[in-house]
Design an enzyme around this catalytic site. Structure first.
Site, short mmCIF file in Angstrom:
data_model
loop_
_atom_site.label_atom_id
_atom_site.label_comp_id
_atom_site.label_asym_id
_atom_site.label_seq_id
_atom_site.Cartn_x
_atom_site.Cartn_y
_atom_site.Cartn_z
N THR A 131 53.81 52.13 51.52
CA THR A 131 54.11 53.56 51.69
C THR A 131 55.55 53.79 51.23
O THR A 131 56.42 52.94 51.40
CB THR A 131 53.93 54.01 53.15
N GLY A 183 56.42 54.00 48.12
CA GLY A 183 56.55 53.00 47.05
C GLY A 183 57.09 53.55 45.75
O GLY A 183 57.09 52.85 44.74
N GLY A 230 63.40 52.95 45.51
CA GLY A 230 64.15 52.01 46.33
C GLY A 230 63.41 50.73 46.72
O GLY A 230 62.82 50.05 45.88
N ILE A 231 63.48 50.42 48.01
CA ILE A 231 62.91 49.17 48.52
C ILE A 231 61.39 49.13 48.31
O ILE A 231 60.83 48.08 47.95
CB ILE A 231 63.27 49.02 50.03
N GLY A 232 60.73 50.26 48.55
CA GLY A 232 59.26 50.30 48.39
C GLY A 232 58.84 50.01 46.96
O GLY A 232 57.89 49.24 46.72
N TYR A 240 68.35 58.15 63.93
CA TYR A 240 67.76 57.20 62.97
C TYR A 240 67.68 55.80 63.57
O TYR A 240 66.66 55.11 63.46
CB TYR A 240 68.61 57.21 61.69
P1 NAD Z 1 64.46 55.78 49.18
O1 NAD Z 1 64.78 57.18 49.60
O2 NAD Z 1 65.03 55.27 47.92
O3 NAD Z 1 62.90 55.58 49.21
C1 NAD Z 1 62.17 56.09 50.28
C2 NAD Z 1 60.73 56.24 49.88
O4 NAD Z 1 60.00 56.73 50.99
C3 NAD Z 1 60.53 57.23 48.75
O5 NAD Z 1 59.50 56.73 47.93
C4 NAD Z 1 60.04 58.49 49.48
O6 NAD Z 1 59.18 59.28 48.68
C5 NAD Z 1 59.27 57.86 50.61
N1 NAD Z 1 59.08 58.74 51.75
C6 NAD Z 1 60.01 59.31 52.51
N2 NAD Z 1 59.42 60.09 53.44
C7 NAD Z 1 58.09 59.96 53.24
C8 NAD Z 1 56.97 60.52 53.85
N3 NAD Z 1 57.07 61.39 54.88
N4 NAD Z 1 55.74 60.18 53.39
C9 NAD Z 1 55.61 59.34 52.36
N5 NAD Z 1 56.65 58.78 51.73
C10 NAD Z 1 57.87 59.11 52.16
O7 NAD Z 1 64.94 54.90 50.43
P2 NAD Z 1 65.08 53.32 50.68
O8 NAD Z 1 66.51 53.07 50.92
O9 NAD Z 1 64.32 52.52 49.70
O10 NAD Z 1 64.36 53.26 52.12
C11 NAD Z 1 63.07 52.70 52.32
C12 NAD Z 1 62.95 52.25 53.74
O11 NAD Z 1 63.96 51.25 53.98
C13 NAD Z 1 63.17 53.31 54.80
O12 NAD Z 1 62.27 53.12 55.87
C14 NAD Z 1 64.60 53.05 55.25
O13 NAD Z 1 64.81 53.50 56.57
C15 NAD Z 1 64.65 51.54 55.16
N6 NAD Z 1 66.00 50.98 55.10
C16 NAD Z 1 66.82 51.25 54.04
C17 NAD Z 1 68.09 50.69 54.00
C18 NAD Z 1 69.05 50.94 52.86
O14 NAD Z 1 70.24 50.63 53.02
N7 NAD Z 1 68.62 51.46 51.74
C19 NAD Z 1 68.52 49.87 55.05
C20 NAD Z 1 67.66 49.63 56.12
C21 NAD Z 1 66.39 50.18 56.12
#
Ligand code: NAD
Length: 249
Positions: free
Chosen positions: A12, A14, A17-19, A150
C-alpha cells in the site's frame, strides 16, 4: 531461485518513497506486486518505473470500500496474497496546544484505521505461513517536538505487530514491524519543508544520526524483503529498526 519467486505481494502506498522501493525490490526478488496509491498520475508513473510483474490499483486505505475493491481485484486476478507490506502513511507536525480534530482524524484514519482494515481485509486471501510487514517508525519510541499525533499512530502500529502475531499464530502468519529512521523520500522532504519545526529537524538529522546521513528508501526495502521472505522464517512480532542508529543510542 529468487527469494520471493512465485509470491503475490501487495504494497500500500507503493507509488512513492519507501513503498515504491519495496515494490521494486519484491519484483527483483521474483514476486508479482500490486501497488496502491491515491493519485492516478503517480500510480501510473510508478507502474511504468517498476516495469513488469506489477499492477497499480487506485485507492485510499482509509476508505473501506476502496479496500474491498482492491482485495476483490487481487482475488479475481491472482487468487491469493502471500506478502502484505502495509506501508501507506502520512505525517504532519502540530505541537500540543495546536492539535486540531481534523489533524488527529486525518493521521489516525490513514496510519491506524487504514492499516488495521488493510490487514483484516487481506487475511481471507492469505495462506498459512504468509508474511505481513507493518511500516512503523522510530518516532513511536521517541519524543520529537510537535510530533505527538504521528508518533502515537506509529506506537499503535508497533503494538499491532505484537498482538496480531498472537492472533495469527495458528495460521503461522508472521507479523513484523519495520521502523525506519529519517529516509530521503518525497514524503519526508515535503514534511521537513512544510514548517519551521521541519526546517530545524532537517538541520538536526545529520548531526544526530550515528551514521551521519539520511537513509535511502532501498535500504528499507532490503529489510522489508528480508521480513517478507523465508530468510526470516523464525522472526515474528519484532520491530526491525533500520535507522542509522538514531533510536539506538
Ligand atoms: P511518501 O509520501 O513518499 O509515500 C507515501 C505513499 O503512501 C504514497 O504512495 C502515497 O500515495 C501513499 N498514501 C498516503 N496516504 C494514503 C492513503 N490514505 N491511501 C493510500 N495510499 C496512501 O512517504 P514515505 O516517506 O515513503 O512514507 C511511507 C511510510 O513510511 C509511511 O507510513 C511513513 O510513516 C513511514 N516512514 C517514513 C519515514 C521517512 O523518513 N521517510 C520514516 C519512518 C516511517
Amino acid at each position: 531461485m529468487a527469494k520471493l519467486e512465485g509470491k503475490i505481494a501487495l504494497v500500500t502506498g507503493g507509488s512513492s518513497g519507501i513503498g515504491l522501493a519495496a515494490a521494486k525490490q519484491f519484483v527483483d526478488d521474483g514476486a508479482y506486486v500490486f501497488i496502491t496509491g491515491r493519485r492516478d498520475a503517480e500510480l501510473t508513473a510508478a507502474v511504468k518505473e517498476i516495469g513488469s510483474n506489477v499492477t497499480g490499483v487506485r485507492g485510499d486505505v482509509s476508505n473501506p470500500g476502496d479496500l474491498d475493491r482492491l482485495f476483490a481485484q487481487i482475488l479475481r486476478e491472482k487468487g491469493q496474497l502471500h506478502v502484505l507490506f502495509a506501508n501507506a502513511g502520512v505525517a504532519r507536525y502540530a505541537a500540543l496546544g495546536t492539535i486540531t480534530e481534523e489533524l488527529y482524524d486525518s493521521i489516525f484514519d490513514i496510519n491506524v484505521k487504514g492499516l488495521l482494515f488493510t490487514v483484516q481485509k487481506a487475511l481471507p486471501l492469505m495462506p498459512d505461513g504468509a508474511s505481513i510487514i507493518l511500516n512503523a517508525s522510530i518516532v513511536g519510541s521517541k519524543g520529537f517536538a510537535a510530533n505527538s499525533v504521528y508518533s502515537a499512530t506509529k506506537a499503535a502500529v508497533r503494538s499491532f505487530a505484537r498482538t496480531w502475531t498472537t492472533d495469527l499464530k495458528d495460521r503461522r502468519i508472521r507479523v513484523n514491524a519495520v521502523s525506519p529512521g529519517p529516509i530521503d523520500t518525497p514524503g519526508l522532504n515535503e514534511l521537513l519543508a512544510s514548517s519551521a519545526t521541519g526546517q530545524q529537524r532537517a538541520k538536526m538529522i545529520a548531526a544526530t544520526v550515528p551514521l551521519g546521513r539520511l537513509g535511502r528508501a532501498d535500504e528499507i526495502a532490503k529489510a522489508v524483503a528480508f521480513l517478507a521472505s523465508d530468510d526470516s522464517s523464525y522472526v515474528t512480532g519484532i520491530e526491525l529498526f533500520v535507522d542509522g542508529g538514531i533510536a539506538q543510542v
